[in-house]
Design an enzyme around this catalytic site. Sequence first.
Site, PDB file in Angstrom:
ATOM      1  N   CYS A 139     -38.401  61.973 -65.241  1.00 45.71           N
ATOM      2  CA  CYS A 139     -37.489  62.917 -64.579  1.00 45.71           C
ATOM      3  C   CYS A 139     -37.519  64.259 -65.293  1.00 45.71           C
ATOM      4  O   CYS A 139     -36.913  64.413 -66.364  1.00 45.71           O
ATOM      5  CB  CYS A 139     -36.074  62.344 -64.564  1.00 45.71           C
ATOM      6  N   CYS A 187     -34.059  65.929 -65.646  1.00 48.56           N
ATOM      7  CA  CYS A 187     -33.232  65.354 -66.715  1.00 48.56           C
ATOM      8  C   CYS A 187     -33.683  65.832 -68.090  1.00 48.56           C
ATOM      9  O   CYS A 187     -32.862  66.187 -68.946  1.00 48.56           O
ATOM     10  CB  CYS A 187     -33.312  63.821 -66.677  1.00 48.56           C
ATOM     11  N   ASP A 188     -34.990  65.798 -68.335  1.00 49.80           N
ATOM     12  CA  ASP A 188     -35.508  65.962 -69.693  1.00 49.80           C
ATOM     13  C   ASP A 188     -36.292  67.251 -69.932  1.00 49.80           C
ATOM     14  O   ASP A 188     -36.626  67.563 -71.071  1.00 49.80           O
ATOM     15  CB  ASP A 188     -36.402  64.767 -70.045  1.00 49.80           C
TER      16      ASP A 188
END
Length: 305
Positions: free
Chosen positions: A130, A133-134
């Site tokens: 993701c 997300c990261d």
Amino acid sequence: MYDLIIIGGGPAGLTAGIYAVRYGLDTLILERNEISGQISMADIVENYPGFPSISGLELMERFRTHAQEVGVKTTITEVLSVRSEGTKKIITTDSGDLEANAVIIATGANPKHLGVPGEKELISKGVSYCAICDGPFFRNKIVAVVGGGNSAVTDALFLSKVAQKVYLVHRRDHLKAARVLQDRVDGTPNIELILNSHVLEIVGTREGIKKVEKIILEDVNSRETRELSTNGVFIYVGIHPNTEFVDVEKDEGGFIKTDRWMETSEKGIYAAGDCRDTPIWQLVTAVRDGAIAATAAYEYIEKIR
């Protein structure tokens, strides 16, 4: 005892909930996470009619708000199994059993893993599925994105705004993503395509805090290998459906088979969205599936009452 229980609170599940409540069904959505739906992780959604450009998270918030306003009830719980007892459906969760006249499975899918050495050990240490997300953890660093479809290319474009360099690795000689996305890649100077290559291994640092250091690539034609230094690896090689808890007919990949009314091989159990065997996995088709499944469930419940 509910009229209808929907398992999954993503686009398919919420759409089914909205339709079911409008049909007058006592409906409950079961969701295992506060944030649901793969679309929540998308930086930008540009192919949902009426929204030329919107973040996936904002779009999901609009879905949830709409569902709440029409009276859809949601609870957070893990579903362990679904079975039939006559016309009654028993949904076993980690907080007890629930009963319903009909069930819609809308549990979506999770990213597939490459299954190469180093991947499992380095998850959250440079291996990610993701970018939204990261991605911020890799500001001004070098990353590799593995895959050639829309998800891979979209997130490579997102990462290009954060990272110093993005390698886009794909095993075929051309990308599978939509032409408009490919054109954007061509116009992004810090994205480098590496085609006809697949990952053999993800290598982490040998000493100190373990983190991704490089990947080993193999050319699919020449079989020559090469090392590619990178701080992170973002993997987009398909999806795996979340369907293990229900015993209905599935394809070889675990996707639930349905008829055109989204009914499974078990009467009164329906499936919608990415967990279903379908030609494409898209937001717009998930919403369609949810509407059809709720309509079919309503007609089924009316017959058995």
